[in-house]
Design a protein around this motif. Structure first.
Motif: not given
Length: 268
Positions: A33-46, A65-78
C-alpha cells in the motif's frame, strides 16, 4: 518455477474501492500500500497506515478497501513453487510495515518491465527480482518497530544523496522533518549507523570520486561541484575518507585536468 499472472504499480482507486475475493485467488497475491487502507484480519476490519505489505496465500480470503479519498497500491498475482515463497516466514493476510517502501516500489517497476518481455528472456530476471523483493519483505517483518519519523528520515536521506552539493546544515535538516536538531542527530544515527553530517560528507566524497574517475575537471572545480567552498578543506576530507589525495586517486582511476589553480591541493 515462478510465473506472473499480473503485476502493476501505482494502481489508483477512488474512496469507494473495495476488493473482495471470499475464496481467494488460486495463486499468490502480494499487495503493497501507498495510502491508508482497511484489511480484513482475524475476523474484522482493521485500519492500516501507508507503506504496508500483505501476502495472501492461494485460496485465502482477500478483503481490503480504501479508507481515504484515494487508495493507491502496487500488487502482483503469481504462482511459484520456490521455497523463498512457499516456505516463507512472512505472515499470510496480515499487513506489516515496510522499512524501505521506495526500494520495494522500484522493484515493482522493474517487475512490470521484465514481465513485458518475451518469456525466453524474462524468467531468470523475474526470479531474481522476486527473491530480492521477498528478502526486503523479510527484513521489514523482522525489524524492530518502525518509528513515526522513519519515512521522513528516508526522504531526507534520499534528498542528501541526490543533492550532496547543497549547503546542508543540521538545523535545516531538522526543520525539513519538523523535529529538533538534537533529536534528529539521535534518531538519524540510530537508523542509518552514521550522523546526518557524516552522511553528507560521505555523499560528497562519493560524488567527488565519480568526477575524478570520469570528468575533466580541476580539483577546485570538483570541490565546488561537491559543495565545498574551500578547496583545501575538500582535499583534507577526501584524503581522510579515502586515504589518498585527489591527485593520487585520479592517477589510478580518472582523467583529472591539472591546472595551476590546483597546485596546492594536488601536491600535498
Amino acid at each position: 518455477m515462478t510465473n506472473i499472472f499480473y503485476v502493476e504499480y501505482d494502481a489508483a482507486h477512488n474512496s469507494n474501492f473495495v476488493f473482495d475475493i471470499p475464496e481467494g485467488h488460486p495463486c499468490w497475491l502480494l499487495v503493497i500500500t501507498q495510502t491508508p487502507a482497511q484489511f480484513w484480519v482475524d475476523g474484522k476490519l482493521k485500519d492500516y497506515p501507508p507503506h504496508c505489505a500483505v501476502l495472501f496465500e492461494p485460496h485465502q480470503k482477500v478483503y481490503y478497501r480504501a479508507c481515504a479519498e484515494q487508495y493507491i497500491n502496487d500488487w502482483i498475482r503469481f504462482e511459484s513453487d520456490e521455497p523463498y515463497v512457499t516456505e516463507t516466514s512472512l505472515p499470510f493476510g496480515k499487513p506489516f510495515p515496510l522499512d524501505d517502501p521506495e526500494y520495494c516500489h522500484k522493484l515493482f517497476q522493474l517487475l512490470v518491465v521484465e514481465n513485458s518481455f518475451k518469456k525466453d528472456y524474462r524468467e531468470s530476471s523475474i526470479d531474481c527480482l522476486l527473491r530480492t523483493l521477498f528478502n526486503k519483505l523479510l527484513e521489514s517483518y523482522f525489524q524492530e518497530e518502525i518509528s513515526p519519523q522513519h519515512y521522513n528520515l528516508l526522504k531526507l536521506r534520499a534528498a542528501i544523496h541526490n543533492n550532496p552539493s547543497h549547503p546542508w546544515t543540521i538545523s535545516e535538516m531538522a526543520k525539513i522533518i519538523s523535529i529538533s536538531p538534537g533529536y534528529l542527530q539521535l534518531i538519524y544515527k540510530k537508523l542509518f549507523g552514521l550522523s546526518c553530517m557524516d552522511d553528507v560528507i560521505h555523499s560528497r566524497i562519493r560524488l567527488a570520486k565519480e568526477y575524478l574517475r570520469h570528468h575533466l575537471y580541476t580539483v577546485a572545480e570538483i570541490a565546488d561541484r561537491c559543495g565545498y567552498r574551500n578547496v583545501e578543506h575538500f582535499s583534507r576530507q577526501f584524503k581522510q575518507m579515502t586515504g589518498s589525495s585527489p591527485k593520487r586517486f585520479h592517477k589510478h582511476t580518472g582523467s583529472l585536468t591539472v591546472g595551476t589553480a590546483d597546485s596546492d591541493e594536488i601536491n600535498p
